[in-house]
Design a protein around this motif. Sequence first.
Motif, PDB file in Angstrom:
ATOM      1  N   UNK A 113       0.828  -1.207   0.000  1.00 57.42           N
ATOM      2  CA  UNK A 113       0.000   0.000   0.000  1.00 57.42           C
ATOM      3  C   UNK A 113       0.865   1.261   0.000  1.00 57.42           C
ATOM      4  N   UNK A 114       1.970   1.222   0.702  1.00 59.73           N
ATOM      5  CA  UNK A 114       2.858   2.380   0.795  1.00 59.73           C
ATOM      6  C   UNK A 114       3.876   2.455  -0.348  1.00 59.73           C
ATOM      7  N   UNK A 115       3.730   1.565  -1.335  1.00 58.92           N
ATOM      8  CA  UNK A 115       4.555   1.548  -2.549  1.00 58.92           C
ATOM      9  C   UNK A 115       6.030   1.286  -2.257  1.00 58.92           C
ATOM     10  N   UNK A 116       6.266   0.535  -1.196  1.00 60.09           N
ATOM     11  CA  UNK A 116       7.610   0.022  -0.946  1.00 60.09           C
ATOM     12  C   UNK A 116       7.755  -1.393  -1.471  1.00 60.09           C
ATOM     13  N   UNK A 117       6.654  -1.944  -2.009  1.00 62.60           N
ATOM     14  CA  UNK A 117       6.644  -3.254  -2.650  1.00 62.60           C
ATOM     15  C   UNK A 117       5.938  -3.058  -3.989  1.00 62.60           C
ATOM     16  N   UNK A 118       6.734  -2.870  -5.028  1.00 62.60           N
ATOM     17  CA  UNK A 118       6.218  -2.555  -6.357  1.00 62.60           C
ATOM     18  C   UNK A 118       6.234  -3.827  -7.176  1.00 62.60           C
TER      19      UNK A 118
ATOM     20  N   UNK B 245       5.253  -4.670 -10.019  1.00 63.61           N
ATOM     21  CA  UNK B 245       5.566  -4.616 -11.452  1.00 63.61           C
ATOM     22  C   UNK B 245       7.031  -4.285 -11.698  1.00 63.61           C
ATOM     23  N   UNK B 246       7.790  -4.069 -10.669  1.00 60.47           N
ATOM     24  CA  UNK B 246       9.157  -3.579 -10.789  1.00 60.47           C
ATOM     25  C   UNK B 246      10.157  -4.724 -10.835  1.00 60.47           C
ATOM     26  N   UNK B 247      11.258  -4.506 -11.567  1.00 56.35           N
ATOM     27  CA  UNK B 247      12.347  -5.469 -11.572  1.00 56.35           C
ATOM     28  C   UNK B 247      13.062  -5.494 -10.224  1.00 56.35           C
ATOM     29  N   UNK B 248      12.757  -4.505  -9.379  1.00 56.89           N
ATOM     30  CA  UNK B 248      13.380  -4.441  -8.059  1.00 56.89           C
ATOM     31  C   UNK B 248      12.605  -5.236  -7.014  1.00 56.89           C
ATOM     32  N   UNK B 249      11.611  -5.991  -7.436  1.00 54.80           N
ATOM     33  CA  UNK B 249      10.750  -6.677  -6.473  1.00 54.80           C
ATOM     34  C   UNK B 249      11.534  -7.612  -5.561  1.00 54.80           C
ATOM     35  N   UNK B 250      12.476  -8.361  -6.109  1.00 52.71           N
ATOM     36  CA  UNK B 250      13.255  -9.271  -5.267  1.00 52.71           C
ATOM     37  C   UNK B 250      14.069  -8.492  -4.238  1.00 52.71           C
ATOM     38  N   UNK B 251      14.608  -7.346  -4.641  1.00 55.35           N
ATOM     39  CA  UNK B 251      15.353  -6.512  -3.703  1.00 55.35           C
ATOM     40  C   UNK B 251      14.440  -5.976  -2.610  1.00 55.35           C
ATOM     41  N   UNK B 252      13.239  -5.563  -2.996  1.00 56.42           N
ATOM     42  CA  UNK B 252      12.293  -5.018  -2.021  1.00 56.42           C
ATOM     43  C   UNK B 252      11.832  -6.091  -1.043  1.00 56.42           C
ATOM     44  N   UNK B 253      11.636  -7.314  -1.520  1.00 57.25           N
ATOM     45  CA  UNK B 253      11.290  -8.416  -0.618  1.00 57.25           C
ATOM     46  C   UNK B 253      12.443  -8.716   0.329  1.00 57.25           C
ATOM     47  N   UNK B 254      13.660  -8.600  -0.167  1.00 57.47           N
ATOM     48  CA  UNK B 254      14.817  -8.833   0.703  1.00 57.47           C
ATOM     49  C   UNK B 254      14.892  -7.797   1.817  1.00 57.47           C
ATOM     50  N   UNK B 255      14.518  -6.559   1.518  1.00 53.59           N
ATOM     51  CA  UNK B 255      14.477  -5.520   2.554  1.00 53.59           C
ATOM     52  C   UNK B 255      13.430  -5.877   3.608  1.00 53.59           C
ATOM     53  N   UNK B 256      12.263  -6.345   3.176  1.00 51.88           N
ATOM     54  CA  UNK B 256      11.226  -6.758   4.128  1.00 51.88           C
ATOM     55  C   UNK B 256      11.705  -7.943   4.963  1.00 51.88           C
ATOM     56  N   UNK B 257      12.444  -8.847   4.334  1.00 48.47           N
ATOM     57  CA  UNK B 257      13.015  -9.970   5.088  1.00 48.47           C
ATOM     58  C   UNK B 257      13.905  -9.466   6.219  1.00 48.47           C
ATOM     59  N   UNK B 258      14.739  -8.464   5.927  1.00 47.71           N
ATOM     60  CA  UNK B 258      15.618  -7.921   6.953  1.00 47.71           C
ATOM     61  C   UNK B 258      14.817  -7.313   8.101  1.00 47.71           C
ATOM     62  N   UNK B 259      13.738  -6.603   7.769  1.00 43.81           N
ATOM     63  CA  UNK B 259      12.884  -6.018   8.805  1.00 43.81           C
ATOM     64  C   UNK B 259      12.260  -7.108   9.657  1.00 43.81           C
ATOM     65  N   UNK B 260      11.761  -8.154   8.999  1.00 43.79           N
ATOM     66  CA  UNK B 260      11.153  -9.289   9.713  1.00 43.79           C
ATOM     67  C   UNK B 260      12.186  -9.967  10.613  1.00 43.79           C
ATOM     68  N   UNK B 261      13.373 -10.214  10.081  1.00 39.15           N
ATOM     69  CA  UNK B 261      14.405 -10.924  10.836  1.00 39.15           C
ATOM     70  C   UNK B 261      14.854 -10.122  12.060  1.00 39.15           C
ATOM     71  N   UNK B 262      15.013  -8.820  11.885  1.00 39.47           N
ATOM     72  CA  UNK B 262      15.429  -7.979  13.015  1.00 39.47           C
ATOM     73  C   UNK B 262      14.363  -7.967  14.108  1.00 39.47           C
ATOM     74  N   UNK B 263      13.086  -7.990  13.695  1.00 41.02           N
ATOM     75  CA  UNK B 263      11.999  -7.957  14.676  1.00 41.02           C
ATOM     76  C   UNK B 263      11.930  -9.236  15.490  1.00 41.02           C
ATOM     77  N   UNK B 264      12.225 -10.379  14.864  1.00 41.00           N
ATOM     78  CA  UNK B 264      12.095 -11.651  15.578  1.00 41.00           C
ATOM     79  C   UNK B 264      13.388 -12.057  16.280  1.00 41.00           C
ATOM     80  N   UNK B 265      14.518 -11.436  15.897  1.00 41.30           N
ATOM     81  CA  UNK B 265      15.813 -11.865  16.450  1.00 41.30           C
ATOM     82  C   UNK B 265      15.920 -11.601  17.942  1.00 41.30           C
ATOM     83  N   UNK B 266      15.225 -10.577  18.411  1.00 43.47           N
ATOM     84  CA  UNK B 266      15.340 -10.211  19.826  1.00 43.47           C
ATOM     85  C   UNK B 266      14.412 -11.013  20.729  1.00 43.47           C
ATOM     86  N   UNK B 267      13.587 -11.871  20.143  1.00 42.22           N
ATOM     87  CA  UNK B 267      12.622 -12.621  20.947  1.00 42.22           C
ATOM     88  C   UNK B 267      13.244 -13.922  21.448  1.00 42.22           C
ATOM     89  N   UNK B 268      13.242 -14.158  22.756  1.00 45.13           N
ATOM     90  CA  UNK B 268      13.775 -15.429  23.270  1.00 45.13           C
ATOM     91  C   UNK B 268      12.861 -16.582  22.874  1.00 45.13           C
TER      92      UNK B 268
END
Length: 262
Positions: free
Chosen positions: A68-73, A75-98
């Motif tokens: 919705x916020x157009x950080x995941x486009x 139709x773009x060739x950058x889609x794999x890169x954008x998904x990788x950025x979301x992966x990093x956000x997800x990983x950082x959020x769960x890494x601190x959980x025991x």
Amino acid sequence: MESITVQVLLDHLALPKAGNSANDYEDAAFPLDAPVTPVTRLRAAIADGATESSFAALWARLLVEAFVQKRLLVRSQRLLTQLAVLHQTWRQAVASKPLPWYAEEKLRDGAFCAFLGLELAEGRRGNTWQAWAVGDSCLLHVRGDTLLVAFPLTTAEAFNSRPLLIGSQVRFHAEAVGAMHRTHGAWQPGDRFFLLTDALAAWFLAAHAAGDNPTATLEGLLADRDTDASAAWLADTRRARHIRNDDTTLLRITLLGTPGDA
């Protein structure tokens, strides 16, 4: 063509599977209110987190908000890169959980979600829409009492227990992008778009094929969402085995106006 103002109304329903609390709900929908009026370019999305995966609710929320916020486009060739950025956000959020050891093992595969995104546009080329999907969450385009489009699945028999989903881990991204479906069409004032997760979508398509009027039922569920009536209907329908016991999400986009004004 005379320019008109079309207002947008968004309604949603979110109910966890039977026996679970709201804290266990693993779907996501966004936005939950209209960000623009009139429609110039509106995006909306839902995601259905796979229960057996790890931190699926977080991954679902990241996907829908990024679309919705157009950080995941999509139709773009950058889609794999954008998904990788979301992966990093997800990983950082769960890494601190025991986590216990068995949850750590599960975390290696990450989270998985079905995803459905819709974009509405209003411009010189007319009123158009596009939709993208991975997995089995579905879009319904309804005009009056007529179902114009069901996407990406069109029959209840097409649903299965192992749909291809978008994984949070980078190694799964290319397969999901390759499996993404796209469709498009035109909208008129008065049209409604329903975005549904799989259990409710399968029920709808079965009821529609049987000659029932499931659109009226969806409208009633949204009208009763602030009471116990929608939850009671869902519980009864689950007990009758007409709908699978799963988190249930419904997002309706209504284009307020009179058909033929556009």
